[in-house]
Enzyme design. Structure first.
Site, PDB file in Angstrom:
ATOM      1  N   GLU A  80       0.859  -1.191   0.000  1.00  7.23           N
ATOM      2  CA  GLU A  80       0.000   0.000   0.000  1.00  7.23           C
ATOM      3  C   GLU A  80       0.897   1.244   0.000  1.00  7.23           C
ATOM      4  OE1 GLU A  80      -2.038   0.736   3.714  1.00  7.23           O
ATOM      5  OE2 GLU A  80      -3.720   1.701   2.707  1.00  7.23           O
ATOM      6  N   LYS A 176     -10.464   0.800  -1.149  1.00  5.94           N
ATOM      7  CA  LYS A 176     -10.383   0.505   0.293  1.00  5.94           C
ATOM      8  C   LYS A 176     -11.611   1.029   1.032  1.00  5.94           C
ATOM      9  CE  LYS A 176      -7.089   1.211   4.127  1.00  5.94           C
ATOM     10  NZ  LYS A 176      -5.855   1.966   4.491  1.00  5.94           N
ATOM     11  N   CYS A 209      -4.789  -3.097   4.097  1.00  7.61           N
ATOM     12  CA  CYS A 209      -4.360  -2.597   5.412  1.00  7.61           C
ATOM     13  C   CYS A 209      -5.425  -2.664   6.505  1.00  7.61           C
ATOM     14  CB  CYS A 209      -3.798  -1.192   5.271  1.00  7.61           C
ATOM     15  SG  CYS A 209      -2.669  -0.781   6.623  1.00  7.61           S
TER      16      CYS A 209
END
Ligand SMILES: *[C@@H]1O[C@H](CO)[C@@H](O)[C@H](O)[C@H]1NC(C)=O
Ligand SMILES: *[C@@H]1O[C@H](CO)[C@@H](O)[C@H](O)[C@H]1NC(C)=O
Ligand SMILES: *[C@@H]1O[C@H](CO)[C@@H](O)[C@H](O)[C@H]1NC(C)=O
Ligand SMILES: *[C@@H]1O[C@H](CO)[C@@H](O)[C@H](O)[C@H]1NC(C)=O
Length: 494
Positions: A80, A176, A209
């Site tokens: 990321e 995300k 993440c």
């Protein structure tokens, strides 16, 4: 003569699942990258300057991709924020954004450049070198007043993973959903996206993440979609003693029963390091190094259909053993402390062996243990925590942990320790969990994992196989009670 009906359908199920995995195994790679920063990210740049900075990173990533392609790897994950860093405001990141098309357009960017709006990063990121490539960048999508959510600057900005297949075709795009609190430059999508794709070497899901701390989409991809492998770009700051990258990500793979390919960035200032390739039964390769500032490649073989592998762990009833125990916690040496902003009830392990119990709210934790030789400087406690975590995200935790403390001083319990001297001959940890989502962590001195040295029994006991090969930092059952989480917050909406 025929097979009994139930047996026949079980065989069919296995056969159809096997078809999705033409290959039994595949070779996975992850690359931990030290992101090259711009000289001064405070100053806005023009798109050409942004491209020069991004090229510094894509050239390094491309070298790693070529190297593992040469070794015959099937897929590589890069981190990321691996192409440009996280330090932007909403305005300053604008020159770095690209309008990334839906993969359904069937596009090989380097073969047909300019087919969509300018997309130099997509076009450069990927050449035809026979390997699937996962990268993280940022997408922009225009919107207008007909959409009440539309930000005032007229577009959405998304933290985005892209996947190219072995010919360079864009096959997946994921926005995300669970942004970290500092990601003010991004929006999250209105509805969570469940992004999956099939290959000859298994069925893949993808997220990013902080998604790994929440139910949607991470748990849904592993449980309802039954993905074999999860692709996981991350920029994870290590938070000891319970949430360092290698520790939590390997535990997530084991708890969810999936392969997890985790690529972290490295940044010593922010404590970012720790990448790995984790199978449901054990980590296969991992890397943790707070001193190195170079990139690091990890390569290893994984089972394509993890659910069908003989090593696939059996289902666990997480509270079975602990609920059957009559022993009540004694109040000897009972005290409270804080670990990463969460209140814990603790009891100290004063003897070299014994049985202990400690409760908080509805959670009771039990531990049997025997130290190989207790080092007098090492202080160990058994802790229980049952409550809503509210710092840097809100999520409900139930945790049982055997933890090495910094010192015998009450005030330092739960503080960051990276080394220990005491090995354990045996431990067995269990808890009366209200959730089925529990992630088993065993962390050794120096933030090292314990591949193949422990397992979770079907009754929810986390036990070691043999004496621990290294001194113990923590042994933890990290439970997440998703039903008790507050609704997905509006934290990053403008
Ligand atoms: C990619 O390379 C392979 C083998 O070198 C070749 O068969 C294929 O046609 C190439 N694909 C594209 C889109 O250039
Ligand atoms: C507003 O956005 C919608 C959806 O993207 C689009 O169909 C419409 O043409 C836009 N309207 C104007 C005035 O730009
Ligand atoms: C991939 O294969 C699996 C298992 O056969 C199937 O359930 C799934 O729908 C497929 N997914 C896609 C995106 O093609
Ligand atoms: C880590 O990232 C920060 C930006 O958040 C940057 O200022 C710092 O220089 C980086 N540290 C290293 C060692 O690269």
């Amino acid at each position: 003569m025929g097979l009994p009906k139930a047996r026949a359908s079980a065989v069919l199920l296995v056969l159809s699942a096997l078809e999705a995995c033409a290959l039994d195994s595949y070779v996975a790679a992850v690359y931990e990258h030290n992101v090259v920063l711009s000289e001064d990210t405070e100053v806005p740049v023009c798109p050409e300057e942004a491209l020069v900075l991004m090229d510094k990173n894509t050239v390094i990533l491309e070298t790693a991709i070529k190297e593992v392609a040469r070794q015959g790897c099937n897929i590589i994950v890069t981190p990321e924020d691996g192409i440009y860093i996280w330090v932007f405001t909403r305005e300053k990141i604008h020159p770095y954004l690209e309008d990334i098309p839906d993969p359904q357009v069937d596009w090989i960017p380097y073969v047909a450049p300019g087919r969509f709006t300018p997309s130099p990063v997509l076009e450069r990121l990927r050449r035809n070198n026979s390997i699937y490539v996962v990268a993280n960048m940022a997408d922009k999508k225009p919107c207008n007043g007909s959409d009440p959510r539309c930000p005032s600057d007229g577009h959405y900005q998304y933290n985005t993973n892209v996947v190219f297949d072995s010919e360079g075709k864009l096959v997946a795009r994921y926005h995300k959903y669970n942004l970290f609190v500092t990601e003010k430059q991004f929006n999250y999508p209105k509805d969570p996206e469940f992004v999956t794709f099939n290959t000859s070497f298994g069925y893949f899901g993808i997220f990013t993440c902080a998604d790994t701390l929440y139910h949607t989409p991470a748990v849904v991809l592993a449980s309802r979609f039954q993905a074999d492998s999860i692709l996981f770009p991350t920029a994870w700051g290590n938070t000891l003693p319970l949430l360092s990258a290698v520790q939590f990500h390997s535990a997530w793979a084991m708890g969810m029963g999936v392969n997890l390919l985790s690529a972290n960035t490295c940044n010593s200032t922010l404590g970012m390091t720790g990448s790995g390739i984790y199978a449901p039964d054990s980590p296969r390769a991992y890397y943790y190094n707070t001193e190195m500032e170079n990139g690091q490649l990890l390569v290893t073989e994984l089972s394509s259909c993890s659910h069908l592998s003989p090593d696939y762990p059996a289902a666990v009833n997480w509270k079975l053993y602990a609920s059957s125990i009559e022993q009540l916690p004694s109040n000897d040496h009972y005290f409270t402390g804080v670990v990463y902003h969460d209140l814990f009830s603790f009891t100290e392990l004063t003897e070299p062996e014994g049985n202990h119990a400690i409760c908080q709210q509805d959670l009771c934790c039990h531990l049997s243990y025997k130290m190989a030789e207790k080092q007098k400087d090492d202080v160990y406690v058994l802790g229980a925590s049952d409550g809503l975590h509210v710092i840097e995200g809100e999520y409900y935790l139930q945790i049982c942990t055997l933890l090495k403390c910094k010192s015998t001083d009450l005030n330092t319990r739960g503080q960051l320790v990276e080394t220990a001297q005491t090995k354990f001959e045996m431990f067995s940890l269990s808890g009366t969990f209200g959730t089925n989502y529990v992630f088993p962590e065993v962390l050794y001195s120096g933030v090292q994992l314990a591949p193949g040295e422990f397992q979770v029994l079907h009754d929810g006991c986390l036990i070691n196989w043999t004496s621990t090969s290294k001194p113990v930092l923590s042994v933890t059952l990290f439970g997440r009670w998703y039903e008790k989480d507050p609704p997905h917050t509006q934290q990053a909406s403008p």
